[in-house]
Design an enzyme around this catalytic site. Structure first.
Site, PDB file in Angstrom:
ATOM      1  N   GLY A   1     -26.919   0.347   1.923  1.00 27.96           N
ATOM      2  CA  GLY A   1     -26.136   1.264   1.175  1.00 27.96           C
ATOM      3  C   GLY A   1     -26.388   0.802  -0.440  1.00 27.96           C
ATOM      4  O   GLY A   1     -26.469  -0.444  -0.599  1.00 27.96           O
TER       5      GLY A   1
ATOM      6  N   LYS B   1       0.685  -1.008   0.092  1.00 26.77           N
ATOM      7  CA  LYS B   1      -0.017  -0.011  -0.215  1.00 26.77           C
ATOM      8  C   LYS B   1       0.712   1.466   0.002  1.00 26.77           C
ATOM      9  O   LYS B   1       2.061   1.090   0.423  1.00 26.77           O
ATOM     10  CB  LYS B   1      -0.820  -0.029   1.557  1.00 26.77           C
ATOM     11  CG  LYS B   1      -2.065   0.878   1.257  1.00 26.77           C
ATOM     12  CD  LYS B   1      -3.248  -0.040   0.462  1.00 26.77           C
ATOM     13  CE  LYS B   1      -4.688   0.778   0.420  1.00 26.77           C
ATOM     14  NZ  LYS B   1      -5.606   0.079  -0.122  1.00 26.77           N
TER      15      LYS B   1
ATOM     16  N   GLY C   1     -24.921   2.407  -3.088  1.00 26.61           N
ATOM     17  CA  GLY C   1     -23.992   3.173  -4.051  1.00 26.61           C
ATOM     18  C   GLY C   1     -23.552   2.298  -4.957  1.00 26.61           C
ATOM     19  O   GLY C   1     -24.328   1.459  -5.669  1.00 26.61           O
TER      20      GLY C   1
ATOM     21  N   VAL D   1     -21.502  -0.325  -5.331  1.00 27.93           N
ATOM     22  CA  VAL D   1     -21.475  -1.734  -5.175  1.00 27.93           C
ATOM     23  C   VAL D   1     -22.921  -1.996  -4.960  1.00 27.93           C
ATOM     24  O   VAL D   1     -23.700  -3.152  -5.474  1.00 27.93           O
ATOM     25  CB  VAL D   1     -20.623  -2.238  -4.021  1.00 27.93           C
ATOM     26  CG1 VAL D   1     -20.844  -3.630  -3.908  1.00 27.93           C
ATOM     27  CG2 VAL D   1     -19.125  -1.754  -4.315  1.00 27.93           C
TER      28      VAL D   1
HETATM   29  P1  NAD Z   1     -20.376   4.352  -2.448  1.00 29.22           P
HETATM   30  O1  NAD Z   1     -19.804   5.593  -1.725  1.00 29.22           O
HETATM   31  O2  NAD Z   1     -20.810   4.462  -3.844  1.00 29.22           O
HETATM   32  O3  NAD Z   1     -21.747   3.739  -1.611  1.00 29.22           O
HETATM   33  C1  NAD Z   1     -21.966   3.814  -0.391  1.00 29.22           C
HETATM   34  C2  NAD Z   1     -23.441   4.161  -0.377  1.00 29.22           C
HETATM   35  O4  NAD Z   1     -23.650   4.123   1.232  1.00 29.22           O
HETATM   36  C3  NAD Z   1     -23.925   5.424  -0.826  1.00 29.22           C
HETATM   37  O5  NAD Z   1     -25.023   5.543  -1.553  1.00 29.22           O
HETATM   38  C4  NAD Z   1     -24.216   6.223   0.827  1.00 29.22           C
HETATM   39  O6  NAD Z   1     -25.349   7.306   0.570  1.00 29.22           O
HETATM   40  C5  NAD Z   1     -24.505   4.972   1.555  1.00 29.22           C
HETATM   41  N1  NAD Z   1     -24.427   5.424   3.071  1.00 29.22           N
HETATM   42  C6  NAD Z   1     -23.779   6.054   3.575  1.00 29.22           C
HETATM   43  N2  NAD Z   1     -23.744   6.252   5.069  1.00 29.22           N
HETATM   44  C7  NAD Z   1     -24.935   5.279   5.189  1.00 29.22           C
HETATM   45  C8  NAD Z   1     -25.756   4.810   6.156  1.00 29.22           C
HETATM   46  N3  NAD Z   1     -25.473   5.474   7.504  1.00 29.22           N
HETATM   47  N4  NAD Z   1     -26.949   4.094   6.217  1.00 29.22           N
HETATM   48  C9  NAD Z   1     -26.991   3.832   4.747  1.00 29.22           C
HETATM   49  N5  NAD Z   1     -26.282   4.094   3.848  1.00 29.22           N
HETATM   50  C10 NAD Z   1     -25.250   4.879   4.066  1.00 29.22           C
HETATM   51  O7  NAD Z   1     -19.263   3.111  -2.009  1.00 29.22           O
HETATM   52  P2  NAD Z   1     -19.066   1.825  -2.740  1.00 29.22           P
HETATM   53  O8  NAD Z   1     -17.943   1.899  -3.884  1.00 29.22           O
HETATM   54  O9  NAD Z   1     -20.570   1.308  -3.459  1.00 29.22           O
HETATM   55  O10 NAD Z   1     -18.494   0.842  -1.859  1.00 29.22           O
HETATM   56  C11 NAD Z   1     -19.474   0.330  -0.502  1.00 29.22           C
HETATM   57  C12 NAD Z   1     -18.596  -0.256   0.470  1.00 29.22           C
HETATM   58  O11 NAD Z   1     -17.832  -1.330  -0.075  1.00 29.22           O
HETATM   59  C13 NAD Z   1     -17.379   0.678   1.047  1.00 29.22           C
HETATM   60  O12 NAD Z   1     -17.240   0.187   2.326  1.00 29.22           O
HETATM   61  C14 NAD Z   1     -16.320   0.118   0.330  1.00 29.22           C
HETATM   62  O13 NAD Z   1     -15.126   0.420   1.003  1.00 29.22           O
HETATM   63  C15 NAD Z   1     -16.501  -1.404  -0.068  1.00 29.22           C
HETATM   64  N6  NAD Z   1     -15.793  -1.681  -1.096  1.00 29.22           N
HETATM   65  C16 NAD Z   1     -16.158  -1.404  -2.314  1.00 29.22           C
HETATM   66  C17 NAD Z   1     -15.586  -1.803  -3.411  1.00 29.22           C
HETATM   67  C18 NAD Z   1     -15.558  -1.352  -4.872  1.00 29.22           C
HETATM   68  O14 NAD Z   1     -15.316  -1.929  -5.756  1.00 29.22           O
HETATM   69  N7  NAD Z   1     -16.150   0.071  -4.947  1.00 29.22           N
HETATM   70  C19 NAD Z   1     -14.421  -2.807  -3.428  1.00 29.22           C
HETATM   71  C20 NAD Z   1     -14.207  -3.382  -1.875  1.00 29.22           C
HETATM   72  C21 NAD Z   1     -14.769  -2.655  -1.188  1.00 29.22           C
END
Ligand code: NAD
Length: 360
Positions: free
Chosen positions: A180, A80, A182, A184
């Site tokens: 969530g 990292k 978002g 994913v």
């Molecule tokens: P993102 O920011 O696109 O989505 C997160 C969603 O969670 C948003 O829609 C946000 O409004 C919502 N949110 C925030 N606080 C909240 C709460 N208190 N209650 C309900 N919803 C809430 O992020 P993402 O890329 O979709 O990633 C989601 C999670 O998965 C993160 O923890 C990230 O670290 C993990 N992750 C993502 C990836 C990836 O490929 N994007 C890979 C591995 C892990």
């Protein structure tokens, strides 16, 4: 912080402090373990309040990548990097090119990628100085947004959990509570809906909730009520530390399986889930789809090949559950054992055999 002591305690191979005055670069690259292959891990840019804080973060994250890559079956080690700075204020071409030259100087021992505070554009600047970078623009052969790959992997891992905990290989007819929606979460919701699952969703973003209601016929609850929902599977896809002493006793599910990083506030919350008979899919195993996808770039990205590998998360989750049963430990511990056993076995084998060309 006593860096060498920390390196000895957790087996870090190398920590590189990078400085370029003209570019304003202060960065740290941590390489935890390269037994399985070069250390791949993202570059985080963050306004750390102290050097100790930056060192602590980069070390912790690098070690996490060793476990994630090993459990995912990749021939990659863990690394990292962090740049100390404010991503809204301190970014420049010179900064990322200076960082890229440090990456190049490591001759492929460390491969960088996007992370919190860095973007595709930043990776493109790094790419001007080194080939040891993933997540560049698609024009350079990148795999693009990792979220669909992550969601696909979570879906596969969830099906493995359902097979063991609920006795069904299909999610059709199951009730799944999604926290969530978002990048994913929304992609995951689509897979689950297409398979016939009933969705109960929450998000602080009302627009995402409305879309899920309209597209998937999802039922919505307030963000804090998601922990009390009667369901088969709870899927956290928003924040870390959502499995804690306040929430675990409230859960009314048989399985926890979602993409969020660092879901357990502490190990004791993993123990609490185990004691309650709730099957927990370890976060770094089930959310490895994005990593597997980006790692495929190292062979010239091929989406079909990448997604075939990501489908393997189903089998990996079954392996984790098998180790948990074998050793009588919670699944979060079993995941670490899966990674450690693979590193030990392949490391031992490499010592006694002629080197081969590793395939990621
Ligand atoms: P993102 O920011 O696109 O989505 C997160 C969603 O969670 C948003 O829609 C946000 O409004 C919502 N949110 C925030 N606080 C909240 C709460 N208190 N209650 C309900 N919803 C809430 O992020 P993402 O890329 O979709 O990633 C989601 C999670 O998965 C993160 O923890 C990230 O670290 C993990 N992750 C993502 C990836 C990836 O490929 N994007 C890979 C591995 C892990």
């Amino acid at each position: 912080m006593e860096v060498f002591k920390e390196m000895e305690n957790y087996g870090y191979e190398q920590v590189v402090f990078c400085h370029n005055e003209a570019a304003g670069l202060r960065a740290i690259i941590a390489i935890h373990d390269t037994t399985l292959g070069p250390a791949l891990g993202g570059l985080r840019m963050w306004p750390y309040s102290s050097e100790d804080e930056a060192i602590f973060d980069v070390l912790r994250l690098a070690r996490g990548m060793t476990y994630k890559a090993a459990a995912a079956g990749l021939n990659l080690g863990g690394g990292k990097a962090v740049i100390i700075g404010d991503p809204r204020r301190d970014k420049s071409e010179a900064l990322f090119r200076a960082f890229g030259r440090f990456v190049q100087s490591l001759g492929g021992r460390y491969i960088t990628a996007e992370d919190v505070g860095t973007s595709v554009e930043d990776m493109d600047y790094i790419h001007m100085e080194t080939d040891y970078v993933t997540g560049v623009s698609t024009a350079y052969g990148s795999s693009g947004d990792p979220s669909p790959a992550t969601a696909f992997g979570v879906w596969q891992g969830m099906k493995a959990c359902a097979k063991v905990a609920l006795g069904t290989g299909s999610l059709s007819g199951l009730t799944i509570a999604l926290q969530g929606l978002g990048h994913v979460g929304f992609n995951l919701a689509r897979h689950l809906h297409d398979e016939g699952a009933r969705l109960i969703v929450t998000d602080i973003n009302e627009e995402a909730v409305e879309r899920a209601k309209a597209e998937f016929g999802a039922e919505a609850v307030e963000p804090d009520d998601i922990y009390d929902v009667e369901c088969d599977i709870f899927s956290p896809n928003a924040l870390g530390a959502v499995l804690n002493p306040e929430t675990v006793p409230r859960l009314k599910c048989r399985v926890v399986a979602g993409a969020a990083n660092n879901q357990l506030l502490s190990d004791s919350d993993g123990d609490a889930l185990h004691e309650r008979g709730i099957l927990y899919a370890p976060d770094y195993v089930i959310n490895a789809g994005g990593l597997i996808n980006v790692a495929d770039e190292l062979q010239g990205y091929n989406r079909d090949r990448a997604f075939k590998k990501i489908a393997g998360i189903h089998e990996t989750i079954l392996k984790v559950i098998g180790i948990a049963e074998r050793d009588g430990v919670p699944t979060y511990r079993a995941a670490d054992r899966l990674a450690e056993e693979r590193i030990a076995l392949i490391g031992e084998q490499r010592r006694f055999h002629l080197p081969s060309r590793p395939t990621v």
